[in-house]
Scaffold this motif. Structure first.
Motif, PDB file in Angstrom:
ATOM      1  N   UNK A 123       6.681  23.208  10.391  1.00 37.11           N
ATOM      2  CA  UNK A 123       6.415  21.775  10.375  1.00 37.11           C
ATOM      3  C   UNK A 123       6.711  21.127  11.726  1.00 37.11           C
ATOM      4  N   UNK A 124       7.559  21.789  12.514  1.00 34.87           N
ATOM      5  CA  UNK A 124       7.852  21.266  13.850  1.00 34.87           C
ATOM      6  C   UNK A 124       6.699  21.499  14.814  1.00 34.87           C
ATOM      7  N   UNK A 125       5.753  22.375  14.425  1.00 33.14           N
ATOM      8  CA  UNK A 125       4.695  22.773  15.351  1.00 33.14           C
ATOM      9  C   UNK A 125       3.302  22.307  14.945  1.00 33.14           C
ATOM     10  N   UNK A 180       1.118  16.476  12.352  1.00 27.60           N
ATOM     11  CA  UNK A 180       1.572  15.720  11.191  1.00 27.60           C
ATOM     12  C   UNK A 180       2.631  16.433  10.383  1.00 27.60           C
ATOM     13  N   UNK A 181       3.346  17.356  11.034  1.00 29.60           N
ATOM     14  CA  UNK A 181       4.293  18.206  10.321  1.00 29.60           C
ATOM     15  C   UNK A 181       5.416  17.446   9.646  1.00 29.60           C
ATOM     16  N   UNK A 182       5.868  16.358  10.260  1.00 29.10           N
ATOM     17  CA  UNK A 182       6.989  15.626   9.664  1.00 29.10           C
ATOM     18  C   UNK A 182       6.595  15.008   8.318  1.00 29.10           C
ATOM     19  N   UNK A 183       5.444  14.356   8.287  1.00 28.54           N
ATOM     20  CA  UNK A 183       4.988  13.737   7.045  1.00 28.54           C
ATOM     21  C   UNK A 183       4.707  14.800   5.993  1.00 28.54           C
ATOM     22  N   UNK A 184       4.036  15.890   6.414  1.00 24.64           N
ATOM     23  CA  UNK A 184       3.712  16.970   5.478  1.00 24.64           C
ATOM     24  C   UNK A 184       4.994  17.575   4.916  1.00 24.64           C
ATOM     25  N   UNK A 185       5.986  17.753   5.772  1.00 21.58           N
ATOM     26  CA  UNK A 185       7.260  18.329   5.330  1.00 21.58           C
ATOM     27  C   UNK A 185       7.979  17.447   4.324  1.00 21.58           C
ATOM     28  N   UNK A 186       8.010  16.143   4.587  1.00 18.57           N
ATOM     29  CA  UNK A 186       8.666  15.215   3.660  1.00 18.57           C
ATOM     30  C   UNK A 186       7.969  15.259   2.298  1.00 18.57           C
ATOM     31  N   UNK A 232       6.112  17.688   1.074  1.00 15.55           N
ATOM     32  CA  UNK A 232       6.275  18.997   0.439  1.00 15.55           C
ATOM     33  C   UNK A 232       7.656  19.138  -0.187  1.00 15.55           C
ATOM     34  N   UNK A 233       8.711  18.913   0.590  1.00 14.58           N
ATOM     35  CA  UNK A 233      10.061  19.088   0.058  1.00 14.58           C
ATOM     36  C   UNK A 233      10.358  18.074  -1.047  1.00 14.58           C
ATOM     37  N   UNK A 234       9.844  16.861  -0.894  1.00 17.40           N
ATOM     38  CA  UNK A 234      10.023  15.872  -1.947  1.00 17.40           C
ATOM     39  C   UNK A 234       9.322  16.273  -3.229  1.00 17.40           C
ATOM     40  N   UNK A 235       8.121  16.832  -3.087  1.00 18.59           N
ATOM     41  CA  UNK A 235       7.368  17.287  -4.254  1.00 18.59           C
ATOM     42  C   UNK A 235       8.133  18.390  -4.994  1.00 18.59           C
ATOM     43  N   UNK A 236       8.727  19.312  -4.252  1.00 14.67           N
ATOM     44  CA  UNK A 236       9.476  20.393  -4.894  1.00 14.67           C
ATOM     45  C   UNK A 236      10.692  19.829  -5.629  1.00 14.67           C
ATOM     46  N   UNK A 237      11.325  18.815  -5.037  1.00 15.37           N
ATOM     47  CA  UNK A 237      12.453  18.181  -5.713  1.00 15.37           C
ATOM     48  C   UNK A 237      12.040  17.582  -7.047  1.00 15.37           C
ATOM     49  N   UNK A 238      10.872  16.957  -7.075  1.00 16.78           N
ATOM     50  CA  UNK A 238      10.347  16.385  -8.324  1.00 16.78           C
ATOM     51  C   UNK A 238      10.062  17.490  -9.339  1.00 16.78           C
ATOM     52  N   UNK A 239       9.434  18.569  -8.869  1.00 17.48           N
ATOM     53  CA  UNK A 239       9.119  19.688  -9.757  1.00 17.48           C
ATOM     54  C   UNK A 239      10.387  20.313 -10.318  1.00 17.48           C
ATOM     55  N   UNK A 240      11.407  20.440  -9.474  1.00 16.74           N
ATOM     56  CA  UNK A 240      12.671  21.008  -9.934  1.00 16.74           C
ATOM     57  C   UNK A 240      13.295  20.139 -11.019  1.00 16.74           C
ATOM     58  N   UNK A 251      -2.671  19.236  -4.213  1.00 16.27           N
ATOM     59  CA  UNK A 251      -4.084  19.280  -3.822  1.00 16.27           C
ATOM     60  C   UNK A 251      -4.253  18.726  -2.412  1.00 16.27           C
ATOM     61  N   UNK A 252      -3.567  17.637  -2.122  1.00 16.14           N
ATOM     62  CA  UNK A 252      -3.640  17.057  -0.780  1.00 16.14           C
ATOM     63  C   UNK A 252      -3.090  17.990   0.277  1.00 16.14           C
ATOM     64  N   UNK A 253      -1.959  18.646  -0.006  1.00 11.53           N
ATOM     65  CA  UNK A 253      -1.368  19.579   0.952  1.00 11.53           C
ATOM     66  C   UNK A 253      -2.253  20.810   1.146  1.00 11.53           C
ATOM     67  N   UNK A 254      -2.885  21.293   0.069  1.00 14.88           N
ATOM     68  CA  UNK A 254      -3.782  22.447   0.188  1.00 14.88           C
ATOM     69  C   UNK A 254      -4.999  22.093   1.038  1.00 14.88           C
TER      70      UNK A 254
END
Length: 442
Positions: A286-288, A291-297, A299-307, A171-174
């Motif tokens: 995320x490089x462009x 706040x791309x670095x924080x958003x990327x961390x 996002x990818x961390x969230x997917x790891x949890x979901x997996x 929800x936060x990322x959306x």
């Protein structure tokens, strides 16, 4: 609540977050989305109930459940779900390891590669090689540890933390995606269906949507049978199935509101790049973006949890078989099966052609075949048993059980047969095309 969150955790995983965006982009954005939503509502929901009634009726794993309820060839059908889960988890773990690595890359280095060519080269180093094998092992150790701890102390406790965390982060990322410059164009691409595209490309969109629905809802691999075997007769199976399907679909749709605004903001075409699309495109994006670095961390961390939440459900199917049928204790069963799954996944860490080899077989054929067999079994072989089990726990059932069994018998069987045929055609095309070319090059 533990059951619902465990089932949602099973359904919410790489299928929703890794696979859904690039499949949606590959098959026309909104055109695929509307087909997928129709599949979930008309096919997925009744199919969940098929697995629920079998699991709760028998209190057993898929192999034991089909053996108890069926006779002849049906008593052996449960083995298909064990094999399917085994194959899926072997490559699922490898892909989950990619997300762990990208999370660490964000923490240690940040996402700085604006050139898609460089981002693609980074994905090449992450997706294959010795480091990939190591992260595959790390992820499987996490899964084995949770399963070995048991249903209540392991699975239920973990999903009560993971599933709400996934929802909050999405929800936060959306909300963040809504603020980006490309949001309006992304929403138009994602939410304005072109029915001409659907009718012109239905032979491609239909099996893709079917496979995605079965994959994300954890259907056709015995997960829902296993989880329902832990349920009491006071539970309303229809209500539980509706909640699970709704939350799972909501999360998949939310992922589109995260990914597509980011891609449109930096001018990246959705749906290109196959399995690595989300890694290559999003690391460039995320490089462009601010706040791309924080958003990327996140996002990818969230997917790891979901997996992780999905992987534990798949391994639980395999472990429950050894516990129920062979009397093996939970800890050694978890360790032995975790090691076997790890070994089967090793080829995927060496070359991505094996990812396609496993995924097209499991997603396009085995999951659909499993759902077809269950629909035929419940709809035509034991319809009275299925209807009686569904009525338990429902105060005012009306003709729900009759409508459900009709849907299982005819519409679901027809649609799933068509999807299975198209999935087999796609797999044969892969074997005679890309895989044959890979073998010839060796």
């Amino acid at each position: 609540m533990g059951f619902i969150l465990a089932a949602v955790g099973s359904a919410v995983g790489l299928g929703n977050i890794w696979r859904f965006p690039f499949i949606t982009g590959q098959y026309g954005g909104s055109s695929f989305l509307i087909t997928y939503l129709a599949f979930v509502a008309l096919i997925g929901f009744p199919a969940i109930l098929v697995e629920f009634v079998i699991g709760r009726r028998t209190d057993r794993n898929p192999v034991g459940a089909l053996r108890e309820l069926g006779s002849g060839v049906w008593s052996y059908a449960g083995w298909l779900f064990v094999v399917t889960g085994f194959i899926i988890l072997s490559y699922y773990s490898v892909v989950a390891g990619w997300f762990l690595r990208y999370t660490l890359i964000g923490i240690t280095e940040g996402y700085t590669l604006t050139d898609p060519t460089e981002a693609n080269a980074l994905f090449g180093t992450v997706s294959t090689g010795l480091d990939t094998l190591l992260f595959h092992a790390v992820f499987m150790l996490l899964v084995v540890g949770i399963i070995a701890a048991g249903v209540r102390r392991g699975i239920e406790l973990s999903v009560k933390v993971m599933v709400p965390a996934i929802l909050v982060m999405l929800v936060g990322l959306a909300a963040y995606g809504f603020t980006l410059d490309g949001a309006a164009a992304a929403y138009g691409y994602y939410l304005s269906p072109d029915f001409g595209t659907i009718t012109a490309n239905w032979t491609e969109i239909l099996p893709a949507a079917a496979g995605q629905a079965f994959f994300t809802l954890s259907l056709g691999m015995g997960v829902m049978i296993t989880y329902a075997s832990y349920l009491g007769e006071d539970r309303n199976l229809a209500a539980d199935a509706g909640i699970i399907a709704t939350i799972d679909t909501l999360i998949a749709v939310l992922v589109g509101f995260v990914v597509f605004p980011v891609l449109f903001t930096v001018g990246i075409e959705p749906g290109t790049g196959g399995a690595g699309a989300i890694f290559v495109s999003l690391t460039s994006a995320f490089a462009s973006v601010p706040g791309g670095r924080i958003i990327g961390i996140v996002f990818f961390g969230m997917v790891g949890i979901a997996a992780l939440s999905s992987a534990i459900s798949i391994l639980e199917v395999l472990v429950s078989y050894l516990i129920d049928e062979l009397g093996v204790a939970r800890v050694p069963a978890s360790a032995a099966l975790g090691a076997a799954v790890f070994l089967l996944g090793v080829p995927v860490t060496l070359d991505l052609v094996f990812l396609n080899l496993y995924d097209l077989l499991a997603d396009g054929i085995l999951l659909v075949l499993g759902s077809l067999l269950l629909a035929l079994f419940v709809g035509w072989v034991i319809p009275d048993v299925g209807r009686a089990e569904l009525r338990k726990g429902i105060a005012d059932v009306g003709d729900l059980d009759g409508a459900w069994i009709w849907a299982v018998r005819i519409p679901i069987v027809i649609v799933v047969i068509v999807s299975l045929y198209l999935g087999i055609v796609d797999y044969v095309d892969f074997l005679t095309g890309d895989f044959a070319d890979w073998l010839a090059a060796r």
